[in-house]
Scaffold this active site. Structure first.
Site, PDB file in Angstrom:
ATOM      1  N   MET A 138       0.905  -1.144  -0.044  1.00 12.84           N
ATOM      2  CA  MET A 138      -0.159  -0.260   0.055  1.00 12.84           C
ATOM      3  C   MET A 138       0.872   1.248  -0.062  1.00 12.84           C
ATOM      4  O   MET A 138       2.130   1.098   0.025  1.00 12.84           O
ATOM      5  CB  MET A 138      -0.987   0.086   1.160  1.00 12.84           C
ATOM      6  CG  MET A 138      -2.086  -1.156   1.199  1.00 12.84           C
ATOM      7  SD  MET A 138      -3.090  -1.092   2.627  1.00 12.84           S
ATOM      8  CE  MET A 138      -3.953  -2.545   2.250  1.00 12.84           C
ATOM      9  N   CYS A 139       0.078   2.453   0.105  1.00 16.61           N
ATOM     10  CA  CYS A 139       1.119   3.647  -0.098  1.00 16.61           C
ATOM     11  C   CYS A 139       1.428   4.205   1.303  1.00 16.61           C
ATOM     12  O   CYS A 139       1.369   3.344   2.286  1.00 16.61           O
ATOM     13  CB  CYS A 139       0.059   4.693  -0.631  1.00 16.61           C
ATOM     14  SG  CYS A 139      -0.706   4.354  -2.090  1.00 16.61           S
TER      15      CYS A 139
END
Length: 229
Positions: free
Chosen positions: A1-2
């Site tokens: 994920m970011c």
């Protein structure tokens, strides 16, 4: 994920070496290489820079490092795509106008089967993140049609709508209107207060003591570099 990195300060400030550490995670020391962006936000003035390239390969990131820009609120994001194409319109932070203010938003997570409810704010790209941002702002616009409420009521409304969105998956985010910075945690988010300056990050960006982990489901508000009561 970011990954997310935010700053809220009592006076205009810069990220300094913290941005270097964060940008290196955008493809060199970590896998977040699907775009990056940063917003420098003070009051009604917001400067937004985004690039669909990895931060370590981005000439724009190099220029930002060299210019040492300052603001009372800074929101930075490095992307590892889970939904949406690798394209400039899908790069965070996203920005919209509400109540005469620019609101900036960046998200870390993955929201399954989420669609923004019809409203005045419409996504331009095809990410779950921008859809969530538009849904959140549309909710605020409907809830407070006469303009921005006080900080306590605003925080409560944000917490309410964030909980409904988070029911679809992971919803870590940072959000600013140029005065305050709001941060919501589903899984991983940390903050540190340091002499009129609050730092918020997915993972700490230095080894100093003082980083505090958010509890899952917690939304915090920061103003003038302090944790809002």
């Amino acid at each position: 994920m970011c990954q997310l990195l935010g700053l809220n300060s009592s006076v205009p400030a810069g990220l300094g070496p913290f941005f270097d550490v964060f940008a290196e995670r955008g493809g060199r020391t970590d896998e977040h290489k699907d775009g990056w962006g940063i917003a420098f936000h003070s009051g009604k003035h917001c400067r937004l820079f985004t690039d669909h390239r990895a931060a370590i390969d981005s000439p724009l990131a190099t220029r930002i490092r060299n210019r040492a820009l300052r603001a009372r609120n800074i929101l930075a994001h490095i992307r590892k795509a889970t939904q949406g194409r690798i394209a400039i319109e899908n790069v965070h932070p996203f920005a919209r106008q509400l109540w005469g203010q620019t609101w900036c938003f960046a998200h870390n997570g993955d929201l399954k089967a989420f669609t923004a409810a019809p409203g005045p704010f419409v996504p331009q790209g095809d990410t779950d993140s921008e859809a969530a941002f538009c849904h959140l702002l549309s909710h605020l616009a409907r809830r407070f049609p006469d303009g921005q409420p006080g900080a306590t009521a605003l925080r409560a409304a944000l917490a309410e709508v964030a909980a409904t969105i988070a029911a679809h998956g992971t919803f870590n985010f940072i959000l600013s209107n140029g005065e305050m910075l709001f941060a919501h945690c589903s899984t991983h988010l940390h903050y540190r207060l340091d002499h009129g300056r609050a730092m918020i990050a997915t993972q700490p960006v230095d080894a100093r003591e003082g980083w505090v982990a958010f509890a899952p489901g917690e939304l915090k508000a920061f103003g003038s570099g302090l944790l809002h009561p």
